[in-house]
Scaffold this motif. Structure first.
Motif, PDB file in Angstrom:
ATOM      1  N   HIS A 232       1.001  -1.104   0.016  1.00 46.31           N
ATOM      2  CA  HIS A 232       0.071  -0.015   0.041  1.00 46.31           C
ATOM      3  C   HIS A 232       1.053   1.157   0.001  1.00 46.31           C
ATOM      4  O   HIS A 232       0.809   2.154  -0.654  1.00 46.31           O
ATOM      5  CB  HIS A 232      -0.936   0.016   1.386  1.00 46.31           C
ATOM      6  N   ASN A 286      -4.708   5.503   7.731  1.00 43.21           N
ATOM      7  CA  ASN A 286      -3.297   5.830   6.866  1.00 43.21           C
ATOM      8  C   ASN A 286      -2.949   7.398   7.236  1.00 43.21           C
ATOM      9  O   ASN A 286      -3.719   8.063   7.282  1.00 43.21           O
ATOM     10  CB  ASN A 286      -3.507   5.611   5.492  1.00 43.21           C
ATOM     11  N   ASP A 288      -0.691  10.124   4.979  1.00 45.71           N
ATOM     12  CA  ASP A 288      -0.058  10.063   3.882  1.00 45.71           C
ATOM     13  C   ASP A 288       1.198  10.823   3.748  1.00 45.71           C
ATOM     14  O   ASP A 288       1.940  11.003   2.769  1.00 45.71           O
ATOM     15  CB  ASP A 288      -1.027  10.905   2.825  1.00 45.71           C
TER      16      ASP A 288
HETATM   17 ZN   LIG Z   1      -2.724   5.351   2.226  1.00 47.34          ZN
END
Ligand SMILES: [Zn+2]
Length: 334
Positions: A232, A286, A288
């Motif tokens: 990912h 997540n 970034d």
């Molecule tokens: Zn991500």
């Protein structure tokens, strides 16, 4: 005294190096060992030895996490090189550590574990370039393709070379050796282990690096799941640099999942729907960019469904003997 002898013996056994620094504990050095270990100056020899044993154990755990991360990441970088749009570099297939390659809190232990100031090979991955070249754990990497090795980036992303072979100058048991490694190209996006008690990972396209927290390595025991997270993050850099799409949009997350799953599958990871659950363990979904938590979104049911479709798509291609390449037909890239 017994503990000190054990530490010294352990250093030599593990990496084949003289435990010169450990002698400082016994004989005394410029900076007192008690101070180096954060103990009061009145600490007894037994307390210092026990503190040193514990700090060495913590350092070894760090090295284990880093070696595992490098193994999973470097295999994926090689297997996924076609997806990186020519942004490639040689991938040696090894992990290094040393005084300057560990967080501040492990430095004192690193000075005991590693006799010199160079970068020591701590793991060599079977089937990869360094293993075939005869590199061994305990070797000190001096030069790669005639360039001095000063930092981890010199090892994990050596300057791009088109030569089919790379000369490696190493120091083994006090003797310099010149080894020749095949130049195996892979995505130029190495992984870095970050000391942080948050289960998470990040990518930074400008630095061409991916970042993984120690808490993630500790929580995620399955390499297939770790590969999904590594994929990912590599995919974020591919999206940012190669496809030039970089935003906080949710579909970017889905695109990173999609390409990341392919990267993991190409490296031989046998993914099943249970592996998708790894994204539930990421505290902030997540991040970034390093240090920025604003773009956080935990995995949604839509993202989970999309990932399941991706795994089905990969499985179909695998059964049909087709190359594992992300296809335009995917609902995620529409
Ligand atoms: Zn991500």
């Amino acid at each position: 005294m017994e503990l000190e002898a054990e530490v010294a013996a352990c250093s030599r056994r593990r990496l084949g190096i003289a435990a010169g620094a450990a002698l400082c504990v016994v004989l005394g050095c410029a900076v007192s060992p008690a101070r180096q270990l954060g103990l009061p100056p009145t600490a007894s020899g037994a307390e210092i030895a026990e503190a040193e044993r514990l700090s060495l154990r913590a350092l070894d755990r760090w090295i284990e996490h880093d070696s595992r991360l490098q193994r999973v990441s470097q295999r994926m970088r090689v297997a996924g090189r076609e997806l990186c749009g020519g942004d490639v570099a040689p991938v040696l297939g090894l992990a290094v550590s040393g005084h300057g390659a560990v967080p501040e809190s492990y430095r004192a232990a690193a000075r005991v574990r590693f006799a010199g100031a160079g970068l020591y090979v701590v793991a060599v991955f079977p089937g990869m370039a360094a293993a075939a070249a005869g590199v061994e754990a305990g070797d000190v990497l001096l030069e790669i393709a005639s360039s001095s090795v000063r930092a981890e980036r010199d090892v994990y992303r050596p300057r791009a070379m088109l030569d089919p072979a790379i000369a490696l100058r190493v120091l083994r048991d006090g003797t310099e050796l010149l080894l020749t490694a095949e130049s195996t190209q892979g995505c130029a996006y190495p992984a870095r282990l970050t000391i942080a008690e948050v289960v998470n990972a990040a990518a930074r396209p400008s630095a061409r690096e991916t970042y993984f927290n120690t808490a993630l390595l500790r929580e995620v025991h399955d390499d297939d799941q770790l590969a999904l997270v590594v994929g990912h993050e590599i995919a974020h850099i591919i999206l940012g640099r190669v496809l030039r799409t970089w935003s906080s949009r949710r579909d970017t997350e889905a695109e990173a999942d999609y390409i990341g799953a392919y990267l993991a599958a190409r490296a031989g990871h046998d993914l099943d729907v249970g592996d998708i659950e790894v994204f539930d363990t990421l505290v902030f979904g997540n991040v970034d960019a390093v240090g920025r938590r604003s773009r956080t979104h935990p995995i949604t049911s839509a993202r989970t469904l999309a990932l399941r479709e991706t795994l089905d798509e990969i499985e179909r291609k695998r059964r049909a003997g087709e190359p594992l390449e992300p296809s335009e037909r995917s609902p995620l890239l529409r």
